[in-house]
Write a protein that holds these residues in place. Structure first.
Motif, PDB file in Angstrom:
ATOM      1  N   UNK A 113       0.683  -1.292  -0.130  1.00  6.25           N
ATOM      2  CA  UNK A 113       0.049  -0.170   0.101  1.00  6.25           C
ATOM      3  C   UNK A 113       0.751   1.127   0.202  1.00  6.25           C
ATOM      4  N   UNK A 114       1.813   1.316   0.779  1.00  6.77           N
ATOM      5  CA  UNK A 114       2.666   2.459   1.136  1.00  6.77           C
ATOM      6  C   UNK A 114       3.398   2.585  -0.382  1.00  6.77           C
ATOM      7  N   UNK A 115       3.873   1.377  -0.982  1.00  4.28           N
ATOM      8  CA  UNK A 115       4.628   1.374  -2.410  1.00  4.28           C
ATOM      9  C   UNK A 115       3.599   2.118  -3.448  1.00  4.28           C
ATOM     10  N   UNK A 116       2.521   1.647  -3.575  1.00  2.00           N
ATOM     11  CA  UNK A 116       1.618   2.165  -4.435  1.00  2.00           C
ATOM     12  C   UNK A 116       1.400   3.684  -4.164  1.00  2.00           C
ATOM     13  N   UNK A 117       1.039   4.147  -2.927  1.00  2.00           N
ATOM     14  CA  UNK A 117       0.902   5.603  -3.035  1.00  2.00           C
ATOM     15  C   UNK A 117       2.271   6.494  -3.305  1.00  2.00           C
ATOM     16  N   UNK A 118       3.427   5.847  -2.764  1.00  4.57           N
ATOM     17  CA  UNK A 118       4.497   6.997  -2.981  1.00  4.57           C
ATOM     18  C   UNK A 118       5.031   6.755  -4.571  1.00  4.57           C
ATOM     19  N   UNK A 119       4.616   5.646  -5.422  1.00  2.00           N
ATOM     20  CA  UNK A 119       4.825   5.540  -6.649  1.00  2.00           C
ATOM     21  C   UNK A 119       3.959   6.697  -7.293  1.00  2.00           C
ATOM     22  N   UNK A 120       2.866   6.736  -6.743  1.00  2.27           N
ATOM     23  CA  UNK A 120       2.154   7.887  -7.429  1.00  2.27           C
ATOM     24  C   UNK A 120       2.323   9.175  -7.066  1.00  2.27           C
ATOM     25  N   UNK A 139      -4.909  12.767 -14.564  1.00  5.02           N
ATOM     26  CA  UNK A 139      -5.582  11.636 -13.773  1.00  5.02           C
ATOM     27  C   UNK A 139      -4.877  10.470 -14.424  1.00  5.02           C
ATOM     28  N   UNK A 140      -4.986   9.406 -13.842  1.00  5.55           N
ATOM     29  CA  UNK A 140      -4.840   7.879 -14.049  1.00  5.55           C
ATOM     30  C   UNK A 140      -3.723   7.375 -13.252  1.00  5.55           C
ATOM     31  N   UNK A 141      -3.726   5.819 -13.172  1.00  3.21           N
ATOM     32  CA  UNK A 141      -2.979   5.072 -12.413  1.00  3.21           C
ATOM     33  C   UNK A 141      -1.620   4.796 -13.079  1.00  3.21           C
ATOM     34  N   UNK A 142      -1.415   5.347 -14.158  1.00  3.43           N
ATOM     35  CA  UNK A 142      -0.227   5.003 -14.988  1.00  3.43           C
ATOM     36  C   UNK A 142       1.487   5.090 -14.227  1.00  3.43           C
ATOM     37  N   UNK A 143       1.273   6.026 -13.250  1.00  2.00           N
ATOM     38  CA  UNK A 143       2.447   6.198 -12.701  1.00  2.00           C
ATOM     39  C   UNK A 143       2.760   5.027 -11.768  1.00  2.00           C
ATOM     40  N   UNK A 144       1.477   4.722 -11.080  1.00  2.00           N
ATOM     41  CA  UNK A 144       1.682   3.472 -10.195  1.00  2.00           C
ATOM     42  C   UNK A 144       1.964   2.282 -10.726  1.00  2.00           C
ATOM     43  N   UNK A 145       1.303   2.209 -11.930  1.00  2.00           N
ATOM     44  CA  UNK A 145       1.547   1.067 -12.694  1.00  2.00           C
ATOM     45  C   UNK A 145       3.126   0.756 -13.129  1.00  2.00           C
ATOM     46  N   UNK A 146       3.546   2.076 -13.653  1.00  2.00           N
ATOM     47  CA  UNK A 146       5.063   2.188 -13.881  1.00  2.00           C
ATOM     48  C   UNK A 146       5.835   1.815 -12.790  1.00  2.00           C
ATOM     49  N   UNK A 203       5.363   8.588 -16.066  1.00  2.00           N
ATOM     50  CA  UNK A 203       5.495   7.308 -16.154  1.00  2.00           C
ATOM     51  C   UNK A 203       7.134   7.008 -15.859  1.00  2.00           C
ATOM     52  N   UNK A 204       8.054   7.752 -16.147  1.00  2.68           N
ATOM     53  CA  UNK A 204       9.329   7.706 -15.823  1.00  2.68           C
ATOM     54  C   UNK A 204       9.473   8.010 -14.392  1.00  2.68           C
ATOM     55  N   UNK A 205       8.729   8.998 -13.772  1.00 11.31           N
ATOM     56  CA  UNK A 205       8.961   9.321 -12.226  1.00 11.31           C
ATOM     57  C   UNK A 205       8.404   8.053 -11.486  1.00 11.31           C
ATOM     58  N   UNK A 206       7.323   7.539 -11.989  1.00  9.43           N
ATOM     59  CA  UNK A 206       6.864   6.331 -11.073  1.00  9.43           C
ATOM     60  C   UNK A 206       7.829   5.043 -11.241  1.00  9.43           C
ATOM     61  N   UNK A 207       8.276   4.779 -12.323  1.00  7.64           N
ATOM     62  CA  UNK A 207       9.386   3.934 -12.679  1.00  7.64           C
ATOM     63  C   UNK A 207      10.686   3.975 -11.810  1.00  7.64           C
TER      64      UNK A 207
END
Length: 245
Positions: A113-120, A139-146, A203-207
């Motif tokens: 959970x912490x990981x997903x939120x911080x990736x976002x 909008x979108x969860x693309x950064x989380x997915x990355x 996307x890059x930031x989330x990755x």
């Protein structure tokens, strides 16, 4: 570029990836109820009120009266659950379905959970710092997915994944090659595409955020780069398959 279908990595430490299921359910429910127009009239104000607008986030602008339902900083989180259309939603949720369960397995529910939120958050900040149009909502969860994809390839680069290349050619390749090509594609577009409707820097930031966080948040007994897999193969006297496929 490609669509993931399924992977060969089993979930070994948890019974079900409940956080992944919950995130998918929340994004889908919000889209159906508030954005699709299928159940009720589409609420376009939701994107303005809960999307991430760089100029509002950094205090250079304010939302019109009647739109500011949450503090600007919270849109780093609320924006993750909104999507720009059904294809946007379906693509993000499919990636999360294929790759999220193993990352959740290797981190544990709470740390995931912490990981997903911080990736976002990392994705949102990267977008806000680089956006050409600072008044357009993200909008979108693309950064989380990355971030999930980055964690997956850090944990399981040798696992084979079934994908549809160019959305129609089925291939079974190692995660290293698939996600490596995907990462190059994202970074290349971020550097070269200029102004676009796609938030490549998110996307890059989330990755990058995911690649860093997985090292700190993985379970202590989890080893990076499929070293667990290699150890099991050596104990059983098996030889790993050769070649990229």
């Amino acid at each position: 570029m490609f669509v993931p279908i399924l992977d060969d990595a089993p979930v070994r430490r948890i019974k079900r990836p409940w956080v992944t299921y919950g995130f998918i359910a929340a994004c889908t429910l919000i889209y159906v109820l508030f954005q699709s127009g299928w159940v009720a009239p589409e609420r376009g104000w939701a994107v303005v009120s809960f999307g991430l607008i760089p100029s509002v986030l950094f205090g250079d602008a304010v939302l019109p009266a009647g739109y500011a339902f949450v503090p600007a900083w919270t849109t780093l989180g609320t924006s993750l659950f909104l999507h720009g259309g059904f294809v946007h939603l379906a693509g993000n949720m499919l990636f999360l379905w294929v790759f999220g369960d193993n990352v959740e397995d290797d981190l544990g529910h709470l740390r995931y959970v912490i990981f997903l939120l911080l990736c976002g958050v990392g994705a949102g900040l990267a977008h806000a710092a680089s956006a050409a149009n600072v008044d357009a909502p993200l909008v979108g969860a693309s950064g989380v997915v990355s971030g999930v994809v980055a964690a997956y390839v850090m944990l399981h680069p040798q696992v084979k994944v079934w994908v549809l290349l160019f959305y129609r050619v089925p291939l079974r390749l190692r995660a290293f090659w698939i996600i490596g090509a995907w990462g190059v594609f994202q970074a290349g577009n971020a550097l070269l595409s200029g102004a676009t409707d796609i938030a490549w820097w998110a996307h890059v930031g989330g990755f990058v955020t995911g690649a860093v966080l997985v090292i700190a948040l993985k379970r202590p007994d989890v080893r990076l780069f499929d070293r667990d897999l290699r150890a099991r193969i050596q104990r059983r006297g098996e030889r790993p398959a050769q070649g990229p496929a």
